[in-house]
Each structure stands twice: as C-alpha cells, then as structure tokens.
Design a protein around this motif. Sequence first.
Motif, PDB file in Angstrom:
ATOM      1  N   UNK A 167       0.815  -1.228   0.000  1.00  0.00           N
ATOM      2  CA  UNK A 167       0.000   0.000   0.000  1.00  0.00           C
ATOM      3  C   UNK A 167       0.842   1.269   0.000  1.00  0.00           C
ATOM      4  N   UNK A 168       2.080   1.194   0.495  1.00  0.00           N
ATOM      5  CA  UNK A 168       2.941   2.376   0.517  1.00  0.00           C
ATOM      6  C   UNK A 168       3.278   2.861  -0.900  1.00  0.00           C
ATOM      7  N   UNK A 169       3.251   1.961  -1.878  1.00  0.00           N
ATOM      8  CA  UNK A 169       3.599   2.331  -3.253  1.00  0.00           C
ATOM      9  C   UNK A 169       2.457   3.041  -3.975  1.00  0.00           C
ATOM     10  N   UNK A 170       1.242   2.932  -3.456  1.00  0.00           N
ATOM     11  CA  UNK A 170       0.085   3.628  -4.037  1.00  0.00           C
ATOM     12  C   UNK A 170      -0.054   3.362  -5.536  1.00  0.00           C
ATOM     13  N   UNK A 171       0.086   2.078  -5.905  1.00  0.00           N
ATOM     14  CA  UNK A 171      -0.091   1.594  -7.281  1.00  0.00           C
ATOM     15  C   UNK A 171       0.967   2.104  -8.251  1.00  0.00           C
ATOM     16  N   UNK A 172       2.056   2.641  -7.748  1.00  0.00           N
ATOM     17  CA  UNK A 172       3.158   3.060  -8.614  1.00  0.00           C
ATOM     18  C   UNK A 172       4.128   1.896  -8.804  1.00  0.00           C
ATOM     19  N   UNK A 173       4.680   1.779  -9.994  1.00  0.00           N
ATOM     20  CA  UNK A 173       5.693   0.761 -10.265  1.00  0.00           C
ATOM     21  C   UNK A 173       7.076   1.306  -9.917  1.00  0.00           C
ATOM     22  N   UNK A 174       8.049   0.395  -9.849  1.00  0.00           N
ATOM     23  CA  UNK A 174       9.409   0.815  -9.499  1.00  0.00           C
ATOM     24  C   UNK A 174       9.946   1.821 -10.511  1.00  0.00           C
ATOM     25  N   UNK A 175       9.672   1.633 -11.791  1.00  0.00           N
ATOM     26  CA  UNK A 175      10.156   2.583 -12.802  1.00  0.00           C
ATOM     27  C   UNK A 175       9.552   3.969 -12.585  1.00  0.00           C
ATOM     28  N   UNK A 176       8.332   4.017 -12.091  1.00  0.00           N
ATOM     29  CA  UNK A 176       7.718   5.311 -11.779  1.00  0.00           C
ATOM     30  C   UNK A 176       8.480   6.013 -10.664  1.00  0.00           C
ATOM     31  N   UNK A 177       8.855   5.250  -9.642  1.00  0.00           N
ATOM     32  CA  UNK A 177       9.621   5.834  -8.532  1.00  0.00           C
ATOM     33  C   UNK A 177      10.993   6.305  -8.998  1.00  0.00           C
TER      34      UNK A 177
END
Length: 495
Positions: free
Chosen positions: A280-290
């Motif tokens: 849930x901490x990623x809020x549906x973002x992928x690693x490439x987005x981060x």
Amino acid sequence: LLHQSDLKRNRPAKLNGLRRPTKSQSLKLRKQQSCPIPKFEERVTISGSLMDIRTCTINADEKPRLVSVHRQSSFTRKAASLKRFSFFASDSPTYSNGQVQINIVDYLSTCSEYITSNDNWKLQSIPSSWKEIMDTNNLNEELIDQQVAIWELIQTEHCFLSQLAVIKNVFIYCLDSLREANLLATKETNYYNIFGNVDELYFSHLCFWKKTLLPSLQKALLHHIPISLTDLVHRFPNCKELFSVHEEYCLSHNTNLQVLDKAMQNPEFKAYIKWCEARPECKRLHLKDFLAKPMQRITKYPLLLKAILKKTDNNDMKGQLIVIMVEMEKVVQSINLAVHHQEELEKVKEMARRITSYNMGDFPRGWDEFLHPYMQLDLTAPMVGIDTIHHRKLLLDGMLRYKDSFSKVDTCVFLFTDLLLITKLLKKGSEQLVIYKPPFRVDQLLLKEGSNPACFNVIYVSELRTPILWFNLRAASPHAASGWMKKIQQAQVIV
C-alpha cells in the motif's frame, strides 16, 4: 505398527495375518522413527519465522537477523515438514538451498511487519490544504495567491521525500533481507545499481525539508498565521551544494533501467519487485515510476520558485527570489548539459564498437605486426588542440559514394566535431565497419562544389596549408550534398 525390536532382530512381524515387511518398507519406517514429524503446535510457533535453512530472529523494529547456520538443524526439519501442508503451497518462485525450497513471497511476508509497524522512516503528515493552517477570511487576494504558490512547493516536496523513503524502506530494505538470506544472488547482476545514489538524494532532500520548509510550516501551524516567505527565503540553502547529487543520479538513470530490465528476467527478482509494488505504501506506482521521480523533481524547482515570484510584490523579496531561482536554473542547466554530453558520448562509443579494423591495403605485406599499435582509433579520446569544454560529438552520418583518381567505393561516412571518418562495410549485410581512409581533421578540409549537384569535392591540406589529396563524395540528392557541406563548415567554426 511394527515393533522396533522385531526389525533389529530380523524377526517376522507379529501382526495378525500380515506378511513380513520388505526392505524398503523397513527402511522407510526406520527413517520415520529417527526423524519424527513435529507436532502441529510446534509448526505454528515457527510459521512466523523465516522459511530458510537458517535460524533467524525477527523483531518489529529491526531487520531479520541471522543467528546461526546449520544445514541439518532442527529448524530445517521443521521447515521441511511445513512444506507438506497445502496451506504453504504457492505458485511464486522458490529458492532451493539444500533440502528446503523457500518461497520468495513467503519470505518477503516476514518483512511486512517491519514496513508496516516501523514509523521511524515515515514522514510526519501535513495538512491536506494550506487553508487548514489559518483563518483565510482576513487575507487579501494577493496574499492568498502567494500562499497557494508557497504551499505547492511545500506539499510537492513532502510527497517527493515520501516517495524516496518508499524506495529506501520498501524496495532496498527487502533487497537487503533477501541478500542476507542468500535468496538473491548478485554475482551476475548488482541489483543495487538499479537505485543509483538514492541514499544521497534522500539525505539531501531530508536536510532541505527539515532545515528550510518544515520550520516555516511549523511556525505557521503554531501561531495560525500565513507561511512566511521571508523565513523561507532566509533559510533557503545553497542550491549547487544541496542539489548537485541529482547530476550523478540522472547520469546513471538509463544504465540503471537497463540493469532493471535485465534483472526482471530472473523469476526470483521479478517476484520480489511485484511483491513490493503491491504494497500500500507504493500507491499503485511501479518501481520505474519511482525511479523517474528524481529526474522530474529537479526540473520543477525553477517553475515553483517562478510561481512564488509572480505572486510577490515586495521588491526586496523579489530580488532574493530571483537570485535563488537563477542558481537553481544553473543547477538544472548543468545537469542537462552533463546528460546531453553522456548521450553524445554513448553514440560515439556505439559507433566505435562497430569499427573492427583498419584497411591495410595501402601498406606493404608483412607490415601488420609492426603497424598494429598505430591502427587503433580511439574516438573517446580528447580532441587534439581543442578546448576541453568541447567534446567529440557525432554530427552527421550516412552512405556516400567515394571517388578518387584510383577507385570508386560505396562508403559509410561519419562527421564528428573534429574528424571526417570514411569507412566501408566489412562484408555485405554486416554492421561491422573497417576504416577505409585515414581520419581527416575538419579544420584541414577545403570544400568545392562538384559538376553534379549531388556531389562535392574535398581537398585535404597539410598543416602548412599545402594540398595533400582530393576526393569526391556523392550523396543521394543535391539537398543531401548541401547538408553535408553545411555541417562540415559548422564543425570547422567550432574547431
């Protein structure tokens, strides 16, 4: 059940109407007696521990810690027995070590408690809007517009810092845990290269948050007053010192993504990434987005400062904001130039990898060994006689028909900042090239239009400005030939 004493003495089994057990049955029974299955209560007590052949301890506030390594420990036997039950089965990749197969996802679930319960890495929440800080009824329109611009800087910085914290305390933390348990080998691929210098970025922006933005915000919250632009400007750090860490990250970003793409071919690594992205901490973002966030963030600071400047009437504040904004723009410009230079360098390196050899046709036979040290062209070396602020770039390339007094050849011609390089294909259908003629320095070239509009003549002169040789190059069209002549003339101006 057979009696143990009967097995030892090879006596017939004293079971009503049953035959004597075979050797394989006897061996199986002996193994069951020497290694009894643990009780269900025992299995429950270790279900929260690491599914590994290693004995581990996990506390809520620290990483999983290896205590001892015993391949044939009691923990191994218990873990092996756990795998017999269907509720431990999973389609996720497993790692085999000795006699035990460890499910990557089951292992990562042990990290969940630390990520969820440990609040030390999580930033303190801030109000959802600047209007929650003060009473807006007594504010004029100009001050309201200024507060909106200031709040945009504070709120977006808080969000960006939280995203860096997720990279550190979810992705990198779980990677550390997997490596400590030897569940993710790094011999072929160093997975830490994927994240670049995120640790330095996080520390830099955390300092910016705690020393510049947070004190101004806390003061406004305490007294229920507008956020002071004066405090913010006075606390603003040296932009070059604080944000220079972004240059290293941006320069390695493309390489890091290539490492990530390669690592995703590993099923264990892919399962680890998917597990982290589902948090849930990623809020549906992928690693490439981060990983793209730091590159996006550094370019936004001049825009955020410019928005504050537009809503400021005080001339003194305007002057100080302009100084900060100019410094920030210089940092962004420096990063852009460094990234552009690296991209150009990669093009030159890619071109250099295509060149396999030097054409020895003009030299006597048997000279190969003698001339070999001089037949290597290093296109990445500094340009001779040119200021170091300039770097060799590939300006133009294409297929041209080469003609001189002795030959006509289809060639691949490359125009660099300081060189004109004529090559030809090593063989038909191949991408590999061989240097057909010695490199020509562009400042020693004279150009003359040919009788055919699609052709132009090139005269190479010595340093004493005396002609050495000439050749003719024919392009696909008059427009293409004109483009080549213009590009060569532009390169001569730089040199």
